[in-house]
Design a protein around this motif. Structure first.
Motif, PDB file in Angstrom:
ATOM      1  N   ALA A  83       0.829  -1.198   0.000  1.00 45.74           N
ATOM      2  CA  ALA A  83       0.000   0.000   0.000  1.00 45.74           C
ATOM      3  C   ALA A  83       0.865   1.249   0.000  1.00 45.74           C
ATOM      4  O   ALA A  83       1.900   1.291   0.657  1.00 45.74           O
ATOM      5  N   ASP A  84       0.411   2.258  -0.751  1.00 42.11           N
ATOM      6  CA  ASP A  84       0.998   3.589  -0.696  1.00 42.11           C
ATOM      7  C   ASP A  84       0.022   4.445   0.098  1.00 42.11           C
ATOM      8  O   ASP A  84      -1.136   4.581  -0.296  1.00 42.11           O
ATOM      9  N   VAL A  85       0.469   4.971   1.241  1.00 38.78           N
ATOM     10  CA  VAL A  85      -0.439   5.713   2.113  1.00 38.78           C
ATOM     11  C   VAL A  85       0.050   7.150   2.271  1.00 38.78           C
ATOM     12  O   VAL A  85       1.248   7.416   2.170  1.00 38.78           O
ATOM     13  N   VAL A 203       9.472   9.011  -7.477  1.00 40.12           N
ATOM     14  CA  VAL A 203       8.900  10.051  -8.333  1.00 40.12           C
ATOM     15  C   VAL A 203       7.426   9.722  -8.550  1.00 40.12           C
ATOM     16  O   VAL A 203       7.039   8.544  -8.541  1.00 40.12           O
ATOM     17  N   HIS A 204       6.592  10.749  -8.685  1.00 41.51           N
ATOM     18  CA  HIS A 204       5.177  10.552  -9.050  1.00 41.51           C
ATOM     19  C   HIS A 204       4.715  11.876  -9.643  1.00 41.51           C
ATOM     20  O   HIS A 204       4.660  12.872  -8.945  1.00 41.51           O
ATOM     21  N   ILE A 205       4.422  11.879 -10.947  1.00 41.68           N
ATOM     22  CA  ILE A 205       4.239  13.176 -11.616  1.00 41.68           C
ATOM     23  C   ILE A 205       2.783  13.567 -11.837  1.00 41.68           C
ATOM     24  O   ILE A 205       2.524  14.659 -12.325  1.00 41.68           O
ATOM     25  N   GLY A 206       1.855  12.692 -11.461  1.00 43.21           N
ATOM     26  CA  GLY A 206       0.456  13.083 -11.634  1.00 43.21           C
ATOM     27  C   GLY A 206      -0.424  11.885 -11.903  1.00 43.21           C
ATOM     28  O   GLY A 206       0.040  10.746 -11.896  1.00 43.21           O
ATOM     29  N   SER A 207      -1.697  12.175 -12.133  1.00 41.01           N
ATOM     30  CA  SER A 207      -2.690  11.114 -12.248  1.00 41.01           C
ATOM     31  C   SER A 207      -3.443  11.238 -13.569  1.00 41.01           C
ATOM     32  O   SER A 207      -3.477  12.303 -14.175  1.00 41.01           O
ATOM     33  N   GLN A 208      -4.060  10.122 -13.966  1.00 43.19           N
ATOM     34  CA  GLN A 208      -4.806  10.048 -15.234  1.00 43.19           C
ATOM     35  C   GLN A 208      -3.917  10.507 -16.400  1.00 43.19           C
ATOM     36  O   GLN A 208      -4.296  11.320 -17.227  1.00 43.19           O
ATOM     37  N   LEU A 209      -2.693   9.939 -16.455  1.00 40.72           N
ATOM     38  CA  LEU A 209      -1.761  10.260 -17.534  1.00 40.72           C
ATOM     39  C   LEU A 209      -2.117   9.401 -18.751  1.00 40.72           C
ATOM     40  O   LEU A 209      -2.335   8.204 -18.635  1.00 40.72           O
ATOM     41  N   GLY A 243       2.611   6.202  -9.454  1.00 38.09           N
ATOM     42  CA  GLY A 243       1.422   5.679 -10.132  1.00 38.09           C
ATOM     43  C   GLY A 243       1.102   6.568 -11.319  1.00 38.09           C
ATOM     44  O   GLY A 243       2.009   7.076 -11.968  1.00 38.09           O
ATOM     45  N   GLY A 244      -0.169   6.766 -11.576  1.00 38.60           N
ATOM     46  CA  GLY A 244      -0.555   7.789 -12.534  1.00 38.60           C
ATOM     47  C   GLY A 244      -1.072   7.324 -13.875  1.00 38.60           C
ATOM     48  O   GLY A 244      -1.641   8.118 -14.628  1.00 38.60           O
ATOM     49  N   LEU A 245      -0.886   6.037 -14.203  1.00 44.63           N
ATOM     50  CA  LEU A 245      -1.329   5.584 -15.526  1.00 44.63           C
ATOM     51  C   LEU A 245      -2.842   5.768 -15.652  1.00 44.63           C
ATOM     52  O   LEU A 245      -3.597   5.398 -14.758  1.00 44.63           O
ATOM     53  N   GLY A 246      -3.261   6.337 -16.755  1.00 46.40           N
ATOM     54  CA  GLY A 246      -4.671   6.671 -16.952  1.00 46.40           C
ATOM     55  C   GLY A 246      -5.517   5.458 -17.307  1.00 46.40           C
ATOM     56  O   GLY A 246      -5.006   4.408 -17.700  1.00 46.40           O
ATOM     57  N   ALA A 376     -12.420   4.632  -8.633  1.00 49.43           N
ATOM     58  CA  ALA A 376     -11.283   5.372  -8.083  1.00 49.43           C
ATOM     59  C   ALA A 376     -11.679   6.821  -7.831  1.00 49.43           C
ATOM     60  O   ALA A 376     -12.331   7.442  -8.677  1.00 49.43           O
ATOM     61  N   TYR A 377     -11.278   7.358  -6.690  1.00 47.53           N
ATOM     62  CA  TYR A 377     -11.557   8.752  -6.340  1.00 47.53           C
ATOM     63  C   TYR A 377     -13.067   9.023  -6.385  1.00 47.53           C
ATOM     64  O   TYR A 377     -13.505  10.094  -6.783  1.00 47.53           O
ATOM     65  N   GLY A 378     -13.858   8.021  -6.010  1.00 42.82           N
ATOM     66  CA  GLY A 378     -15.308   8.147  -5.957  1.00 42.82           C
ATOM     67  C   GLY A 378     -15.756   8.213  -4.506  1.00 42.82           C
ATOM     68  O   GLY A 378     -15.776   9.291  -3.892  1.00 42.82           O
TER      69      GLY A 378
HETATM   70  C1  LIG Z   1      -2.298   9.629  -5.808  1.00 43.45           C
HETATM   71  C2  LIG Z   1      -0.955   9.029  -5.792  1.00 43.45           C
HETATM   72  C3  LIG Z   1      -0.713   7.833  -6.462  1.00 43.45           C
HETATM   73  C4  LIG Z   1      -1.762   7.118  -7.305  1.00 43.45           C
HETATM   74  O1  LIG Z   1      -2.104   7.804  -8.457  1.00 43.45           O
HETATM   75  P1  LIG Z   1      -3.033   7.082  -9.555  1.00 43.45           P
HETATM   76  O2  LIG Z   1      -3.165   8.091 -10.608  1.00 43.45           O
HETATM   77  O3  LIG Z   1      -4.323   6.759  -8.902  1.00 43.45           O
HETATM   78  O4  LIG Z   1      -2.306   5.880 -10.004  1.00 43.45           O
HETATM   79  C5  LIG Z   1       0.536   7.271  -6.367  1.00 43.45           C
HETATM   80  N1  LIG Z   1       1.526   7.866  -5.648  1.00 43.45           N
HETATM   81  C6  LIG Z   1       1.336   9.024  -4.985  1.00 43.45           C
HETATM   82  C7  LIG Z   1       2.453   9.617  -4.216  1.00 43.45           C
HETATM   83  C8  LIG Z   1       0.093   9.643  -5.032  1.00 43.45           C
HETATM   84  O5  LIG Z   1      -0.100  10.794  -4.395  1.00 43.45           O
END
Ligand SMILES: *Cc1c(COP(=O)(O)O)cnc(C)c1O
Length: 427
Positions: A83-85, A203-209, A243-246, A376-378
């Motif tokens: 889990a990523d928390v 690294v995590h550059i954003g979501s719904q990429l 994460g972030g894959l759309g 997701a995000y609901g």
């Molecule tokens: C929100 C978040 C994710 C997950 O992003 P998804 O677009 O849902 O895959 C992964 N890592 C971090 C640090 C986040 O803030």
């Protein structure tokens, strides 16, 4: 393969008919498919098999904020995910669902000293640290407890993820991570702190990429940094690619890159890194594994298109209002006719709009509709705005289903407020 399909003209989730569920639980309600969750995990694992990830394979840490329901997390635990928390609350939920502490990554820019202490005591696997002051606090907390925190710095690679501004996190003007250019110096200072063991880069550059190029650019920077850090004498054993894959929301748009394409890119960019790769998928695992089921309360005439007023509102599904997000809205038992309508909820805000001038299945009062791709995000963003009960959730597995969060009686909401002594008499 789709686990939400019409059978005999009626939408089912796996082997469960949605009208049967709606009659039993009421609406609005979120409904999740176990088979879809497991399939997404399998497809991701298959894609990542292309990359070298060390003897233990990739560390896949489900981003809890996408869907923190304990039954959903327990499904992840059974499938062997971590889990990523981003808060102590999420960590405790993940632990309560049976996810082992050493598979938990603690991310987020605002971890408090109390949260760090709790995470250290439970033995979380890695802290993704987002600033030097945070590293200093973590060092102090770990030293006080006589423990060692395993740490990666989250790098802000300054790449434009090409997604909605509110879910873009990898530009230099976003609050996340430490600047790439000063990272080597930051690592040197962190390595000198007591109670901290630097072990990775994140690294995590954003979501719904929907484009792999910004991800690739970010990963290349991570690779470059790993080389520099090793040259400076650091032992780097993990690389967390976030994460972030759309996922596909609108069937008329081109599909986002598949986990197979993603895995091929990761394999190419990370070749020779000699680390354990880590991933933090959220939306990819649960997005298309959930729907929001709702009932049409009434249809009202509009100046151009009719208003379809649902019993679900922005407090149940915030994404359209917050991110201008597009959700497919389907009739559960489509009659075959189509019309153009505005779809709204009952909340007293014009922002409580799900769709404007949308061509969709014709519906009338009393019909059921399903918001697709709502896993997701609901429910996780649901609130009780307008004193509406928090949305319940159901998990389906084959022909079985269970309420995994009940709809709380509205009295619970009212009883949660207490009166100060000076108002008690009048009440
Ligand atoms: C929100 C978040 C994710 C997950 O992003 P998804 O677009 O849902 O895959 C992964 N890592 C971090 C640090 C986040 O803030």
């Amino acid at each position: 393969m789709n686990h939400f399909e019409l059978r005999g003209g009626v939408m089912h989730v796996e082997d469960v008919s949605l009208p049967v569920l709606a009659a039993a639980v009421g609406t609005p309600v979120y409904v999740y498919s176990t088979a879809t969750i497991l399939r997404h995990i399998a497809v991701l694992r298959e894609g990542l098999r292309q990359a070298e990830s060390g003897p233990d394979g990739p560390w896949i840490a489900f981003a809890v904020k996408a869907n923190p329901n304990r039954a959903v997390l327990a499904t992840m635990a059974r499938a062997g995910l971590g889990a990523d928390v981003v808060s102590a609350g999420e960590m405790l939920r993940a632990l309560a669902a049976g996810i082992p502490a050493d598979r938990i990554v603690f991310s987020g820019v605002g971890k408090t000293a109390d949260e760090m202490a709790l995470a250290l005591t439970h033995g979380v696997g890695q802290f993704n640290v987002e600033s030097e002051p945070e590293a200093a606090t973590l060092s102090a907390v770990a030293t006080r407890l006589g423990m060692t925190a395993r740490v990666a710095y989250r790098i802000n690679p300054d790449v434009d993820a090409g997604t909605h501004a509110k879910i873009s996190t990898g530009k230099s003007d976003n609050k996340f991570g430490i600047p790439y250019d000063t990272a080597v110096a930051a690592y040197a200072r962190a390595a000198a702190l007591p109670g901290i063991r630097v072990q990775g880069v994140a690294v995590h550059i954003g979501s719904q990429l929907t484009d792999l190029k910004p991800l690739e650019a970010a990963f290349e920077r991570v690779g470059g940094l790993i080389g520099e850090l090793r040259a400076a004498g650091h032992v780097i054993v993990t690389a967390d690619l976030g994460g972030g894959l759309g996922v596909p929301y609108d069937p008329s748009h081109p599909a986002p890159p598949s986990p197979g394409d993603y895995g091929a890119m990761v394999a190419r960019v990370t070749r020779g890194w000699n680390v354990r790769l880590m991933f933090e998928p959220g939306r990819l695992i649960v997005g298309n594994a959930g729907i929001l089921l709702s009932t049409v309360v009434r249809v009202k005439e509009g100046s151009t298109s009719p208003w379809v007023i649902l019993d679900a509102a922005m407090n149940d599904l915030l994404r359209p209002s917050l991110y201008d997000a597009w959700h497919d809205i389907r009739a559960v038992a489509p009659a075959g006719e189509r019309f153009v309508a505005n779809v709204v909820g009952p909340v007293c805000e014009s922002g409580d709009t799900f769709a404007t001038a949308r061509p969709m299945d014709s519906v009338v009062e009393g019909d059921l509709v399903a918001f697709m791709t709502a896993g997701a995000y609901g429910a996780t963003m649901a609130s009780t705005y307008n004193s509406r009960a928090l949305t319940p959730e159901v998990l389906v597995d084959g022909a079985e289903w269970a309420v995994v969060r009940a709809r709380p009686p509205i009295e619970t909401l009212i009883a949660a407020d207490t009166l100060p002594p000076w108002l008690e008499e009048q009440a």
